[in-house]
Design a protein around this motif. Structure first.
Motif, PDB file in Angstrom:
ATOM      1  N   GLU A 199      -5.358 -24.365 -31.334  1.00 18.90           N
ATOM      2  CA  GLU A 199      -4.806 -23.022 -31.499  1.00 18.90           C
ATOM      3  C   GLU A 199      -5.668 -21.976 -30.798  1.00 18.90           C
ATOM      4  N   LYS A 200      -6.967 -22.114 -30.904  1.00 19.61           N
ATOM      5  CA  LYS A 200      -7.864 -21.164 -30.254  1.00 19.61           C
ATOM      6  C   LYS A 200      -7.715 -21.217 -28.738  1.00 19.61           C
ATOM      7  N   GLY A 201      -7.634 -22.433 -28.204  1.00 16.64           N
ATOM      8  CA  GLY A 201      -7.488 -22.592 -26.757  1.00 16.64           C
ATOM      9  C   GLY A 201      -6.164 -22.037 -26.259  1.00 16.64           C
ATOM     10  N   ARG A 202      -5.083 -22.300 -26.999  1.00 21.02           N
ATOM     11  CA  ARG A 202      -3.784 -21.754 -26.603  1.00 21.02           C
ATOM     12  C   ARG A 202      -3.806 -20.232 -26.612  1.00 21.02           C
ATOM     13  N   ALA A 203      -4.448 -19.656 -27.600  1.00 18.17           N
ATOM     14  CA  ALA A 203      -4.520 -18.194 -27.675  1.00 18.17           C
ATOM     15  C   ALA A 203      -5.287 -17.625 -26.481  1.00 18.17           C
ATOM     16  N   LEU A 204      -6.350 -18.305 -26.066  1.00 17.25           N
ATOM     17  CA  LEU A 204      -7.126 -17.857 -24.916  1.00 17.25           C
ATOM     18  C   LEU A 204      -6.275 -17.876 -23.649  1.00 17.25           C
ATOM     19  N   LEU A 205      -5.556 -18.986 -23.438  1.00 20.90           N
ATOM     20  CA  LEU A 205      -4.718 -19.080 -22.243  1.00 20.90           C
ATOM     21  C   LEU A 205      -3.559 -18.096 -22.298  1.00 20.90           C
ATOM     22  N   GLU A 206      -3.028 -17.840 -23.480  1.00 22.02           N
ATOM     23  CA  GLU A 206      -1.955 -16.851 -23.603  1.00 22.02           C
ATOM     24  C   GLU A 206      -2.445 -15.458 -23.215  1.00 22.02           C
ATOM     25  N   ARG A 207      -3.685 -15.137 -23.579  1.00 18.99           N
ATOM     26  CA  ARG A 207      -4.241 -13.827 -23.193  1.00 18.99           C
ATOM     27  C   ARG A 207      -4.397 -13.753 -21.670  1.00 18.99           C
ATOM     28  N   ALA A 208      -4.891 -14.827 -21.081  1.00 16.54           N
ATOM     29  CA  ALA A 208      -5.038 -14.856 -19.625  1.00 16.54           C
ATOM     30  C   ALA A 208      -3.676 -14.761 -18.942  1.00 16.54           C
ATOM     31  N   ALA A 209      -2.676 -15.485 -19.487  1.00 13.76           N
ATOM     32  CA  ALA A 209      -1.332 -15.436 -18.908  1.00 13.76           C
ATOM     33  C   ALA A 209      -0.743 -14.028 -19.010  1.00 13.76           C
ATOM     34  N   GLY A 210      -1.016 -13.346 -20.096  1.00 17.59           N
ATOM     35  CA  GLY A 210      -0.522 -11.978 -20.249  1.00 17.59           C
ATOM     36  C   GLY A 210      -1.093 -11.048 -19.198  1.00 17.59           C
ATOM     37  N   VAL A 211      -2.382 -11.197 -18.930  1.00 19.93           N
ATOM     38  CA  VAL A 211      -3.010 -10.386 -17.884  1.00 19.93           C
ATOM     39  C   VAL A 211      -2.392 -10.711 -16.528  1.00 19.93           C
ATOM     40  N   LEU A 212      -2.199 -11.993 -16.262  1.00 20.53           N
ATOM     41  CA  LEU A 212      -1.610 -12.404 -14.986  1.00 20.53           C
ATOM     42  C   LEU A 212      -0.206 -11.829 -14.816  1.00 20.53           C
ATOM     43  N   GLN A 213       0.596 -11.904 -15.862  1.00 19.48           N
ATOM     44  CA  GLN A 213       1.959 -11.391 -15.767  1.00 19.48           C
ATOM     45  C   GLN A 213       1.966  -9.913 -15.397  1.00 19.48           C
ATOM     46  N   ALA A 214       1.097  -9.145 -16.031  1.00 18.01           N
ATOM     47  CA  ALA A 214       1.048  -7.709 -15.770  1.00 18.01           C
ATOM     48  C   ALA A 214       0.527  -7.403 -14.364  1.00 18.01           C
ATOM     49  N   ALA A 247     -12.834 -22.560 -19.873  1.00 14.95           N
ATOM     50  CA  ALA A 247     -14.045 -21.858 -19.435  1.00 14.95           C
ATOM     51  C   ALA A 247     -13.717 -20.849 -18.339  1.00 14.95           C
ATOM     52  N   LEU A 248     -12.867 -21.248 -17.399  1.00 18.43           N
ATOM     53  CA  LEU A 248     -12.479 -20.332 -16.324  1.00 18.43           C
ATOM     54  C   LEU A 248     -11.668 -19.162 -16.871  1.00 18.43           C
ATOM     55  N   ALA A 249     -10.784 -19.430 -17.840  1.00 20.99           N
ATOM     56  CA  ALA A 249      -9.975 -18.356 -18.428  1.00 20.99           C
ATOM     57  C   ALA A 249     -10.845 -17.355 -19.164  1.00 20.99           C
ATOM     58  N   ASP A 250     -11.855 -17.848 -19.872  1.00 19.75           N
ATOM     59  CA  ASP A 250     -12.756 -16.956 -20.595  1.00 19.75           C
ATOM     60  C   ASP A 250     -13.497 -16.039 -19.619  1.00 19.75           C
ATOM     61  N   ALA A 251     -13.984 -16.622 -18.510  1.00 23.23           N
ATOM     62  CA  ALA A 251     -14.676 -15.812 -17.506  1.00 23.23           C
ATOM     63  C   ALA A 251     -13.706 -14.846 -16.827  1.00 23.23           C
ATOM     64  N   PHE A 252     -12.476 -15.312 -16.584  1.00 20.44           N
ATOM     65  CA  PHE A 252     -11.453 -14.466 -15.965  1.00 20.44           C
ATOM     66  C   PHE A 252     -11.172 -13.232 -16.837  1.00 20.44           C
ATOM     67  N   LEU A 253     -11.036 -13.438 -18.123  1.00 19.59           N
ATOM     68  CA  LEU A 253     -10.773 -12.313 -19.024  1.00 19.59           C
ATOM     69  C   LEU A 253     -11.956 -11.356 -19.080  1.00 19.59           C
ATOM     70  N   GLY A 254     -13.146 -11.894 -18.901  1.00 20.31           N
ATOM     71  CA  GLY A 254     -14.316 -11.021 -18.841  1.00 20.31           C
ATOM     72  C   GLY A 254     -14.273 -10.090 -17.647  1.00 20.31           C
ATOM     73  N   ARG A 255     -13.626 -10.547 -16.559  1.00 20.31           N
ATOM     74  CA  ARG A 255     -13.523  -9.719 -15.354  1.00 20.31           C
ATOM     75  C   ARG A 255     -12.284  -8.828 -15.368  1.00 20.31           C
ATOM     76  N   HIS A 256     -11.191  -9.312 -15.966  1.00 20.40           N
ATOM     77  CA  HIS A 256      -9.909  -8.626 -15.841  1.00 20.40           C
ATOM     78  C   HIS A 256      -9.300  -8.202 -17.180  1.00 20.40           C
ATOM     79  N   GLY A 257      -9.806  -8.718 -18.295  1.00 21.52           N
ATOM     80  CA  GLY A 257      -9.170  -8.453 -19.568  1.00 21.52           C
ATOM     81  C   GLY A 257      -9.546  -7.127 -20.178  1.00 21.52           C
TER      82      GLY A 257
END
Length: 327
Positions: free
Chosen positions: A180-195, A317-327
């Motif tokens: 569940e935690k991993g899915r939530a992380l990827l969902e946040r990254a996907a939301g940023v990507l969509q926008a 790991a990449l999604a977490d770093a990505f959100l640090g740059r773009h989230g």
């Protein structure tokens, strides 16, 4: 599994029966080359030179989509844009054969065989990525000016068809080992990507691309760089081609050097706006999450088995770093 040993044996037998469609003997030697989206065989001793026979996965591409892929390859070859194998016609002049497999019809396309091997992973890839950047620039320039034939149809690789409502390679939330935690992380990254990607889906940024020029689809032979496997070509962001090029190695420390080399090679052929460099990060993350979905939905393939759970963990790991740059 779709491509288990028994299935592949049955597929090879069916393919052997179809060989006369190309004027080949049924006892022509067939060797399995790869299993990915499709099953690909090498035919030797044909009298036409060695051939590569691609047996399509059922339910992925329509016959019209396959014909459209071949039309673009023919145009690229005729215009001298890239080096890529020639599709080999059937005895009746057509390019697509049909074979029966357990009551289903599967399409088969033949190509001339090119010798060579994929470039080795590692720091020595810089020169090849510089060449690949130039190749992508030529492909994109051709796609912009080419008048596609009537009825041309290829898939669209946008947010909806990758991570959105109609994913072509499955739901990324079903990635191997995701909790569940991993899915939530990827969902946040996907939301940023969509926008971030929605404004970039404009004619100047979006068009017909190869979409899968990863290392396995490059053939190097005595300094020559040839491209193979246009099976995933379709309409997408032009910059997505770079993300596809680093498929499965997105996490490697030498990727920034490959990125710099690719940009240098591209700009030697065609202009690329300064803001494009920052946008590459978006497409790399999109592709990485998409491949995480592909691995789960194509678990029977050797690539998926080789990547397995560690690839999902790397994606997180990449999604977490990505959100640090773009989230």
């Amino acid at each position: 599994m779709l491509y288990d040993a028994a299935f592949l044996a049955r597929l090879e037998a069916g393919l052997a029966q179809a060989l006369p469609l190309w004027g080949l003997a049924p006892d022509t030697r067939l060797d399995l080359l790869t299993i990915s989206e499709n099953a690909t065989f090498r035919a030797t001793g044909t009298g036409l030179g060695d051939l590569v026979l691609r047996v399509h996965r059922p339910g992925y591409h329509t016959r019209t989509e396959i014909a459209s892929e071949l039309a673009w390859i023919a145009a690229l070859r005729a215009d001298g844009v890239v080096t890529t194998p020639r599709p080999i016609p059937l005895a009746d002049g057509g390019l697509i054969a049909d074979i029966e497999d357990g009551g289903a019809t599967r399409q088969v396309v033949a190509f001339e065989f090119f010798p060579g091997a994929a470039p080795d992973e590692g720091a020595g890839l810089d020169a090849w990525f510089r060449a690949l950047g130039a190749v992508h620039a030529r492909l994109h320039e051709h796609a912009r000016r080419w008048r596609r034939p009537a009825g041309f149809a290829r898939k669209v690789w946008n947010f909806d068809s990758t991570l959105g409502a109609a994913p072509l390679w499955g739901d990324y939330r079903a990635g191997l080992g995701l909790d569940e935690k991993g899915r939530a992380l990827l969902e946040r990254a996907a939301g940023v990507l969509q926008a971030r990607l929605a404004p970039l889906e404009a004619p100047g940024n979006f068009g017909l691309i190869h979409a899968d020029l990863r290392l396995a689809n490059l053939l190097v032979e005595e300094g020559r760089l040839a491209l193979i496997d246009f099976d995933d070509c379709g309409f997408s962001w032009f910059l997505y081609d770079f993300a596809a090029a680093i498929s499965f190695i997105e996490h490697e420390p030498y990727v920034p050097a490959l990125r710099a080399a690719w940009l240098e090679g591209y700009r030697a052929v065609a202009p690329l706006a300064a803001e494009a460099e920052g946008q590459l990060d978006l497409f790399v993350m999109l592709r990485r999450i998409l491949l995480t979905a592909w691995i789960a939905s194509h678990a029977e393939t050797p690539t998926a088995r080789a990547m397995g759970l560690p690839y999902t963990q790397g994606t997180l790991a990449l999604a977490d770093a990505f959100l640090g740059r773009h989230g």
